[in-house]
Scaffold this active site. Structure first.
Site, PDB file in Angstrom:
ATOM      1  N   HIS A  82      77.728  -3.909  41.804  1.00 35.41           N
ATOM      2  CA  HIS A  82      77.650  -2.731  42.320  1.00 35.41           C
ATOM      3  C   HIS A  82      79.223  -2.778  41.990  1.00 35.41           C
ATOM      4  CE1 HIS A  82      74.029  -1.841  43.702  1.00 35.41           C
ATOM      5  NE2 HIS A  82      73.822  -3.455  44.158  1.00 35.41           N
ATOM      6  N   ASN A 160      69.410   1.466  46.393  1.00 28.08           N
ATOM      7  CA  ASN A 160      69.476   1.287  45.085  1.00 28.08           C
ATOM      8  C   ASN A 160      68.308   2.290  44.820  1.00 28.08           C
ATOM      9  OD1 ASN A 160      70.933  -0.892  44.296  1.00 28.08           O
ATOM     10  ND2 ASN A 160      68.721  -2.211  44.723  1.00 28.08           N
TER      11      ASN A 160
END
Length: 540
Positions: A82, A160
């Site tokens: 990320h 997500n």
């Protein structure tokens, strides 16, 4: 304090902490005068101190040293996953209900109880595998992490865009990330490394089916879904828990890119999603998502052909409908990218009263790993940073550590007492908000996978649910990437796709000019060989 400042010559008394808005100025200073971090006015920011105009440079250049050494440290360690992200501030607005029922029936969490109640949030979007300056057009899941600044402290929901994941046990996570990251020798990512791992991880078939379809490249952050992915619990006023999954549906609509469309954008702009989000908010087009939950009674659910704690699975909407509980709105861009988007730190263990964990094995591992990562990456006192600090009273006995710039000392607390319990004026425990949720746990301590794996059923359902266009794009993308792979990897992936749906496997095999029948025979032969050798009857 203001009276003292007014009476002090040059307004330079030395009480309190200074900062950019402090009115105390040195002689000749204005509010926009450049200073060092020590508060020294900078008289020459163009020239280092040297012996003569050509040098050499001397070591006592304090301004040069402060400036250059800080510059050397401007980047905190990049997130392992990320790393590439964008974010914005906004709020969550509750409906006070879950579907048509009062939400208090299922949870006592305060942020949900009142219709119209708003809770400040910060939402960070991201790609997962690629680095901090990688193109936002790459095929990759997108992170959807929200920090809710509630009246009971922070709640982090770290999810997500896609509603499932590659693995179901956190022990596999480091290997998964290593396989998806660049080769440790060549420093080049490869499809062969990716598919080598997922071909030996059959539960990944569902996620691979999503990822290589158009859903694998969202058109922008504003036009993608969000999901908590893992299974959590809600706890009511009596301490009873139910299983929940969180979902966010964009009011702007869902838009994805084909590989060809993504390639065209990447040729001109590799920051398109960050730019789109920033500019939309600046224009006053505030992106919104409706927030939903699915609810399931806590338990094993033998009627289902999958385990409800398995993050590689979806809960069927016809059995567990989406129930509306509110909306999120993003209405303010960050004032500084590094201070907010880069330093914001999330953890799946950050829950408030009325919310709880499930026994989801991936969630249990993430709950340790996420907060441990923040303490390494940002520092032991990362929660003192404004973007991470709760918007409420804080009083702890935590002291010291790198970059501790305040002490969590409560008004009236004995400053000598940094422990609890104490009879000498230290901090005391809070009363409980309600009965604690105490699920019953019994069983042997083992290393076993879930009994109801059903690794291919939902992948096949997804294939059949896709439109012709989505199936064509999925096959095209899989073939393009599998062509780079060893034949053994190709055969194993085709077998997995065939187990999901015969047409699915056949079309990928045809794209690779492979014979599906011979692949299935090789696979079954591998199972027999494993059984003969006394190993688990799975070649993976």
């Amino acid at each position: 304090m203001s009276e003292q400042r007014g009476k002090t010559e040059h307004n330079t008394n030395v009480e309190d902490i200074g900062g950019p808005n402090d009115p105390r100025l040195s002689s000749g200073e204005t509010p926009t005068t450049l200073t060092t971090r020590q508060g020294h006015p900078v008289y020459d920011n163009q020239n280092s101190r040297t012996i003569g105009s050509r040098g050499p440079t001397t070591l006592e250049n304090y301004h040069l040293l402060e400036k250059i050494t800080h510059f050397d440290r401007e980047r905190i360690p990049e997130r392992v996953v990320h790393a590439r992200g964008a974010g914005a501030h906004g709020y969550f607005e509750a409906t006070g209900k879950v579907g048509d029922e009062p939400i208090s029936k299922y949870t006592r969490a305060k942020l949900f109880q009142e219709a119209g109640k708003r809770t400040p949030i910060f939402l960070r979007f991201s790609t997962v595998i690629h680095g901090g300056h990688s193109p936002e057009t790459l095929r990759d899941p997108r992170g959807f992490a929200i920090k809710f600044y509630t009246e009971d402290g922070n709640w982090d929901l770290v999810g997500n865009n896609l509603k499932v994941f590659f693995i179901r046990d956190a022990v596999k996570f480091p290997d998964m990330v290593h396989a998806f990251k660049p080769d440790p020798i060549t420093n080049v990512q490869s499809s062969e490394r990716f598919f080598d791992f997922v071909s030996n991880t059959p539960e990944a078939t569902h996620m691979v089916t999503f990822l290589f379809s158009p859903w694998g490249i969202p058109a922008s952050y504003r036009h993608m879904q969000g999901s908590g992915v893992n299974t959590y619990k809600w706890v009511d006023k009596d301490g009873k828990g139910v299983l929940v999954k969180y979902h966010f549906e964009p009011k702007q609509g869902i838009k994805n890119l084909t590989q060809e469309e993504a390639d065209a954008i990447q040729a001109k702009n590799f920051n398109h999603a960050t730019q789109d989000l920033y500019e939309a908010i600046e224009r006053g087009e505030f992106p919104e998502w409706d927030m939903y939950v699915q609810i399931m009674e806590d338990g094993e659910h033998p009627e289902l052909d999958f385990d409800p704690l398995d993050p590689t699975k979806l809960w069927p909407e016809d059995q567990f409908p989406f129930l509306h509980i509110g909306r999120i709105v993003l209405d303010r861009n960050p004032a500084d990218y590094h201070a907010e988007v880069e330093q914001v730190a999330f953890g799946t263990g950050v829950l408030v009263d009325g919310l709880d964990f499930s026994d989801d094995k991936l969630l249990q591992g993430r709950t340790f790993s996420y907060s441990d990562t923040q303490r390494y990456r940002v520092g032991a006192n990362y929660l003192q940073l404004p973007i991470n600090a709760p918007k409420k009273h804080v009083a702890t006995n935590q002291r010291g550590g790198q970059m501790a710039y305040s002490v969590d000392l409560a008004p009236g607390q004995n400053p000598h007492v940094n422990y609890e319990p104490s009879s000498l004026g230290g901090l005391t425990e809070s009363p409980r908000q309600g009965p604690e949720h105490t699920p019953y746990v019994e069983g042997f301590l083992v290393r076993q996978k879930l009994e109801k794996t059903n690794d291919f059923g939902q992948a096949g359902q997804r294939w059949r649910a896709f439109s012709d266009f989505e199936r064509d794009e999925l096959v095209r993308n899989l073939v393009a990437n599998l062509k780079e792979c060893n034949e053994v990897i190709q055969e194993r992936m085709i077998h997995h796709f065939t187990l999901a749906d015969e047409e699915y496997g056949r079309r990928v095999a045809e794209g690779l000019a492979k014979d599906v029948t011979s692949i299935k025979e090789k696979f079954e032969a591998g199972v027999r060989l494993a059984e003969q050798e006394g190993h688990e009857a799975q070649p993976y």
